[in-house]
Design a protein around this motif. Structure first.
Motif, PDB file in Angstrom:
ATOM      1  N   GLN A   1       0.372   5.067  -6.069  1.00  0.00           N
ATOM      2  CA  GLN A   1      -0.002   4.832  -7.474  1.00  0.00           C
ATOM      3  C   GLN A   1      -1.518   4.721  -7.664  1.00  0.00           C
ATOM      4  O   GLN A   1      -1.987   4.479  -8.779  1.00  0.00           O
ATOM      5  N   ALA A   2      -2.292   4.877  -6.590  1.00  0.00           N
ATOM      6  CA  ALA A   2      -3.738   4.630  -6.655  1.00  0.00           C
ATOM      7  C   ALA A   2      -4.423   5.554  -7.659  1.00  0.00           C
ATOM      8  O   ALA A   2      -5.182   5.104  -8.525  1.00  0.00           O
TER       9      ALA A   2
ATOM     10  N   THR B   1       0.842  -1.206   0.000  1.00  0.00           N
ATOM     11  CA  THR B   1       0.000   0.000   0.000  1.00  0.00           C
ATOM     12  C   THR B   1       0.874   1.253   0.000  1.00  0.00           C
ATOM     13  O   THR B   1       0.575   2.217  -0.717  1.00  0.00           O
TER      14      THR B   1
ATOM     15  N   GLN C   1      -5.857   2.779  -2.265  1.00  0.00           N
ATOM     16  CA  GLN C   1      -4.936   3.605  -1.502  1.00  0.00           C
ATOM     17  C   GLN C   1      -3.490   3.328  -1.884  1.00  0.00           C
ATOM     18  O   GLN C   1      -3.111   2.179  -2.100  1.00  0.00           O
TER      19      GLN C   1
ATOM     20  N   GLY D   1      -5.036   8.610  -2.285  1.00  0.00           N
ATOM     21  CA  GLY D   1      -5.928   7.549  -2.725  1.00  0.00           C
ATOM     22  C   GLY D   1      -7.359   8.033  -2.784  1.00  0.00           C
ATOM     23  O   GLY D   1      -7.636   9.224  -2.610  1.00  0.00           O
TER      24      GLY D   1
ATOM     25  N   VAL E   1      -2.006  -2.815  -8.592  1.00  0.00           N
ATOM     26  CA  VAL E   1      -3.055  -2.901  -7.568  1.00  0.00           C
ATOM     27  C   VAL E   1      -3.145  -4.324  -7.004  1.00  0.00           C
ATOM     28  O   VAL E   1      -3.278  -5.284  -7.759  1.00  0.00           O
TER      29      VAL E   1
ATOM     30  N   ALA F   1      -0.267   0.443  -4.760  1.00  0.00           N
ATOM     31  CA  ALA F   1      -1.696   0.704  -4.558  1.00  0.00           C
ATOM     32  C   ALA F   1      -2.375  -0.565  -4.063  1.00  0.00           C
ATOM     33  O   ALA F   1      -2.068  -1.670  -4.527  1.00  0.00           O
TER      34      ALA F   1
END
Lengths: 125, 370
Positions: B156-157, B48, B153, B198, B221, B52
């Protein structure tokens, strides 16, 4: 390994020359998750079977580790304080917790063998 | 927590997806929720902060407040300044009890023609009747049980989800907007509970699984469970209702005075205003602080806090190990004279005194899109 025995508290016990090496099982480390800290007993301490003598902390929670047999703590795995993750990666080898000089080696024979422990774990699922 | 074996546990619209992903399901706030996936809490937490992660937070309560004067009506149960909130903006606030305790913490967004609320799963049965009871004729509260809530979150979200709906990248922190994402009408807010940049996305329940799959297919993700959500929010210094704040703690004690609107501090017309006013004037007897134990041993919730070699002066309310911090961390309440950063404390962990120090929060700096 045929001479490894198991407790209902998910510890494994391996007897060599009157000294029992104790750790937690793969099932136990998997249930705990990533271990971040371990509190080990003092060397020389006399312990009773079933007594809570160590604590293992994962990211998630703290869990007690019990003495599977009575005896005297003769050595602890001091490498675990710097590398507690060894309990996850090698629970039944390098991730051992402590060694007990057994008061009565007969106590070990009364523990579960590998097949009985596997059946016991299945009843918990 | 109540004994889960004797009550019926609810599922979110993503329950079958969690099982397919290997989620370890546990009871939480009346729902079966994934505490972790096969990657484990540590990996999910670090992922996270590095890329993401997708969190299912559909157990939380969503509702709309509609009608002329909805913001003023909501102010009857919160010290937040809701009327100042501009369309397209969201804020964090507290619902307070008549005694000045905290009934819940919540998010409120101004959607232009209505307010959108998100409350805790464990408190929605208390919050919604409380809000309802304060409403004048013409303002109605509409619970939204048929909506799922998904958090994406990490650094990179937003870049990831913006490949599906470019406008999301334009939202500022705590900005809210409606977007069509992968064919789903979604309400998106740029916020979260991890300290990272995010979004939190409200979507119709029947489309939630397909929507979650579309997000999980984006590069970088990975799914993350409640375990990582808890360690992330604690590193970010954010409160968990029921642990760090409850009906006995006040906004002042909880160091959440900033959620009380400036105008509200001249009007003093919110529930529990007397207690808050008294504590602001004379100082609260106890304060919520960040705590860093020495060494590697975590101190969990309910650990007693002592003055060094002395009496009990407080209690840990949340504690654990911070994977990004690389060490233990906690928050709790201490008597006011022990609340300054750097104050030495002792935590009684299994009968042994563990040295610790009052530390500023967040433990890991926030990286919101400001």
């Amino acid at each position: 390994m045929s001479d490894t025995k198991f407790s209902k508290d998910h510890e494994w016990v391996r007897l060599e020359g009157g000294i029992a090496t104790v750790g937690i099982t793969d099932h136990a480390q998997n249930a705990l998750g990533d271990v971040v800290f371990v509190d080990l007993p003092e060397v020389g301490r006399e312990v009773a079977a079933g007594e809570s003598i160590a604590v293992v902390e994962s990211v998630k929670a703290a869990s007690d580790v019990y003495a599977p047999i009575a005896g005297k703590i003769v050595e602890v795995n001091s490498g675990l304080s710097d590398n507690p993750g060894t309990i996850n990666t090698a629970p039944t080898t390098d991730g051992w917790f402590f060694k007990i000089e057994a008061a009565d080696v007969g106590e070990i024979a009364a523990l579960m063998d590998e097949a009985a422990y596997a059946a016991y774990v299945d009843t918990l699922a | 927590m109540a004994d889960s074996s004797t009550e019926t546990l609810l599922e979110t619209p993503l329950a079958s997806l969690h099982r397919e992903l290997g989620g370890r399901m546990v009871p939480f706030a009346g729902y079966m929720m994934p505490v972790q996936y096969p990657a484990g809490i540590l990996t999910e937490h670090l992922h996270t902060r590095a890329a993401a992660a997708l969190f299912d937070v559909s157990h939380m309560g969503q509702a709309e407040l509609v009608g002329e004067g909805a913001a003023a009506a909501l102010e009857r149960v919160t010290p937040a300044d809701v009327q100042i909130l501009k369309p397209g903006r969201q804020k964090y606030g507290l619902l307070t009890t008549d005694d000045g305790g905290i009934l819940d913490d919540f998010m409120v967004a101004n959607l232009g023609d209505r307010l959108f609320l998100v409350v805790n799963a464990s408190r929605k049965h208390v919050d919604l009747p409380r809000i309802e009871s304060a409403l004048p004729a013409g303002v109605t509260l509409k619970p939204l049980p048929d909506r799922a809530l998904i958090a994406l979150q990490g650094p990179q979200a937003v870049a990831s989800i913006a490949t599906l709906a470019p406008g999301i990248a334009e939202l500022a922190f705590m900005g809210v907007g409606s977007f069509n994402i992968a064919g789903v009408a979604a309400l998106v807010s740029r916020s979260g509970y991890t300290g990272e940049d995010g979004v939190e996305i409200s979507v119709p329940a029947e489309q939630a699984e397909g929507f979650a799959r579309a997000l999980l297919a984006l590069p970088g993700v990975q799914p993350a469970g409640l375990g990582a959500r808890d360690s992330l929010r604690l590193e970010a210094g954010l409160c968990l209702y029921g642990n760090d704040i409850d009906e006995t703690t006040s906004a002042v004690e909880a160091a959440l005075t900033w959620t009380i609107g400036k105008r509200r501090r001249t009007e003093w017309n919110f529930p529990g205003a007397e207690r808050v006013r008294e504590e602001l004037a004379n100082g609260a007897k106890r304060l919520r602080v960040g705590i860093k134990p020495d060494g590697r041993q975590p101190a969990r919730g309910h650990t007693p806090i002592h003055a060094p070699g002395g009496a009990v002066i407080g209690e840990i309310t949340s504690g654990g190990f911070g994977p990004s911090l690389g060490g233990p961390m906690a928050m709790g309440y201490v008597a006011r004279e022990y609340a300054a950063d750097g104050t030495a404390l002792e935590l009684m962990v299994r009968g042994k005194a563990l040295p610790a120090v009052v530390a500023p929060t967040p433990f890991i700096p926030h990286r919101y899109a400001r």
